[in-house]
Motif scaffolding. Structure first.
Motif, mmCIF file in Angstrom:
data_model
loop_
_atom_site.group_PDB
_atom_site.id
_atom_site.type_symbol
_atom_site.label_atom_id
_atom_site.label_comp_id
_atom_site.label_asym_id
_atom_site.label_seq_id
_atom_site.Cartn_x
_atom_site.Cartn_y
_atom_site.Cartn_z
ATOM 1 N N ASN A 2 0.862 -1.111 0.062
ATOM 2 C CA ASN A 2 0.128 0.069 -0.135
ATOM 3 C C ASN A 2 0.996 1.089 -0.054
ATOM 4 O O ASN A 2 1.827 1.443 0.836
ATOM 5 C CB ASN A 2 -0.845 -0.007 1.252
ATOM 6 C CG ASN A 2 -1.965 1.069 1.231
ATOM 7 O OD1 ASN A 2 -1.973 1.979 0.120
ATOM 8 N ND2 ASN A 2 -2.657 1.128 2.226
ATOM 9 N N ASP A 3 0.687 2.295 -0.914
ATOM 10 C CA ASP A 3 1.264 3.471 -0.996
ATOM 11 C C ASP A 3 0.642 4.265 0.154
ATOM 12 O O ASP A 3 -0.503 4.286 0.171
ATOM 13 C CB ASP A 3 0.986 3.880 -2.481
ATOM 14 C CG ASP A 3 2.033 5.200 -2.527
ATOM 15 O OD1 ASP A 3 1.983 6.105 -1.811
ATOM 16 O OD2 ASP A 3 2.817 5.137 -3.402
ATOM 17 N N VAL A 21 -5.849 -8.118 0.688
ATOM 18 C CA VAL A 21 -5.039 -7.310 -0.087
ATOM 19 C C VAL A 21 -3.886 -8.322 -0.752
ATOM 20 O O VAL A 21 -3.478 -9.112 -0.100
ATOM 21 C CB VAL A 21 -4.279 -6.186 0.677
ATOM 22 C CG1 VAL A 21 -3.164 -5.546 -0.116
ATOM 23 C CG2 VAL A 21 -5.151 -5.365 1.409
ATOM 24 N N PHE A 22 -4.015 -8.328 -2.034
ATOM 25 C CA PHE A 22 -2.782 -8.828 -2.741
ATOM 26 C C PHE A 22 -1.591 -7.744 -2.692
ATOM 27 O O PHE A 22 -1.641 -7.038 -2.026
ATOM 28 C CB PHE A 22 -3.325 -9.056 -4.294
ATOM 29 C CG PHE A 22 -4.345 -10.176 -4.494
ATOM 30 C CD1 PHE A 22 -4.388 -11.224 -3.794
ATOM 31 C CD2 PHE A 22 -4.984 -10.166 -5.743
ATOM 32 C CE1 PHE A 22 -5.059 -12.109 -4.013
ATOM 33 C CE2 PHE A 22 -5.851 -10.999 -6.166
ATOM 34 C CZ PHE A 22 -5.943 -12.054 -5.146
ATOM 35 N N LEU A 38 -16.143 -9.275 -8.062
ATOM 36 C CA LEU A 38 -15.153 -8.640 -7.022
ATOM 37 C C LEU A 38 -14.514 -7.641 -7.577
ATOM 38 O O LEU A 38 -14.738 -7.230 -9.045
ATOM 39 C CB LEU A 38 -13.906 -9.814 -7.312
ATOM 40 C CG LEU A 38 -14.083 -11.222 -6.579
ATOM 41 C CD1 LEU A 38 -12.962 -12.197 -6.964
ATOM 42 C CD2 LEU A 38 -14.308 -10.852 -5.179
ATOM 43 N N VAL A 39 -13.975 -6.675 -6.936
ATOM 44 C CA VAL A 39 -13.304 -5.399 -7.360
ATOM 45 C C VAL A 39 -11.776 -5.371 -6.961
ATOM 46 O O VAL A 39 -11.897 -5.404 -5.707
ATOM 47 C CB VAL A 39 -14.038 -4.209 -7.073
ATOM 48 C CG1 VAL A 39 -13.585 -2.882 -7.352
ATOM 49 C CG2 VAL A 39 -15.606 -4.417 -7.416
ATOM 50 N N LEU A 40 -11.184 -5.302 -7.960
ATOM 51 C CA LEU A 40 -9.583 -5.094 -7.369
ATOM 52 C C LEU A 40 -9.189 -3.474 -7.572
ATOM 53 O O LEU A 40 -9.576 -2.982 -8.638
ATOM 54 C CB LEU A 40 -8.805 -5.850 -8.393
ATOM 55 C CG LEU A 40 -8.513 -7.406 -7.924
ATOM 56 C CD1 LEU A 40 -9.931 -7.931 -8.496
ATOM 57 C CD2 LEU A 40 -7.584 -8.075 -8.564
ATOM 58 N N GLY A 137 -7.231 -17.038 -0.543
ATOM 59 C CA GLY A 137 -5.760 -17.241 0.126
ATOM 60 C C GLY A 137 -5.684 -15.859 0.816
ATOM 61 O O GLY A 137 -4.575 -15.417 1.124
ATOM 62 N N LEU A 138 -6.782 -15.088 1.143
ATOM 63 C CA LEU A 138 -6.438 -13.903 1.845
ATOM 64 C C LEU A 138 -6.845 -13.895 3.459
ATOM 65 O O LEU A 138 -7.716 -14.797 3.910
ATOM 66 C CB LEU A 138 -7.500 -12.697 1.189
ATOM 67 C CG LEU A 138 -7.131 -12.457 -0.270
ATOM 68 C CD1 LEU A 138 -8.181 -11.522 -0.820
ATOM 69 C CD2 LEU A 138 -5.954 -11.849 -0.158
#
Length: 138
Positions: A2-3, A21-22, A38-40, A137-138
């Motif tokens: 994360n920025d 979070v990926f 899903l929304v990325l 896998g989150l």
């Protein structure tokens, strides 16, 4: 990662539930019981177009989108996976991954503009989110 300048658009926050979070993207579940969706959202500030990403992040976005699509397909039997990066209402760069089935509420048209969202019942939302977290896998 994360920025520190990243902030999620308020509309995305209101319409989705965080799953995890990926490496690049927040993965969120759209709260619309009509469609498994899903929304990325790439965690970089100021992005509105995929071209705004650095080349390595563009590749990572595609890998993460495909991983999310594969997990969604394993979670929900579907006839077609739809991908979208419209950004007409929400300018922040985000990718939609929607599992579609013949006869769903918008078939064969797009999910966008197909009527008001039907919110999940709280227990159904928690169940779907939990299952998708496990599959992703989150």
């Amino acid at each position: 990662m994360n920025d520190p300048g990243f902030a999620l658009d308020a509309r995305l926050a209101a319409d989705t539930v965080p799953l995890g979070v990926f490496e690049l993207c927040q993965v969120r579940l759209m709260d619309d019981a009509r469609f498994p969706w899903l929304v990325l959202v790439p965690q970089r500030p100021g992005l509105s177009e995929v071209l705004d990403l650095e080349p390595a992040d563009r590749d990572l976005l595609w890998r993460e989108t495909l991983a999310a699509a594969d997990a969604l397909r394993r979670h929900v039997p579907c006839d077609k996976l739809n991908f979208g990066m419209l950004g007409n209402l929400v300018r922040q760069l985000h990718v939609h991954v929607v599992a579609r089935s013949e006869g769903d509420a918008a078939w064969p048209g797009p999910v966008w503009g197909s009527g008001a969202a039907v919110r999940h019942a709280p227990s159904a939302l928690a169940e779907r989110a939990g299952h998708l977290r496990a599959v992703l896998g989150l």
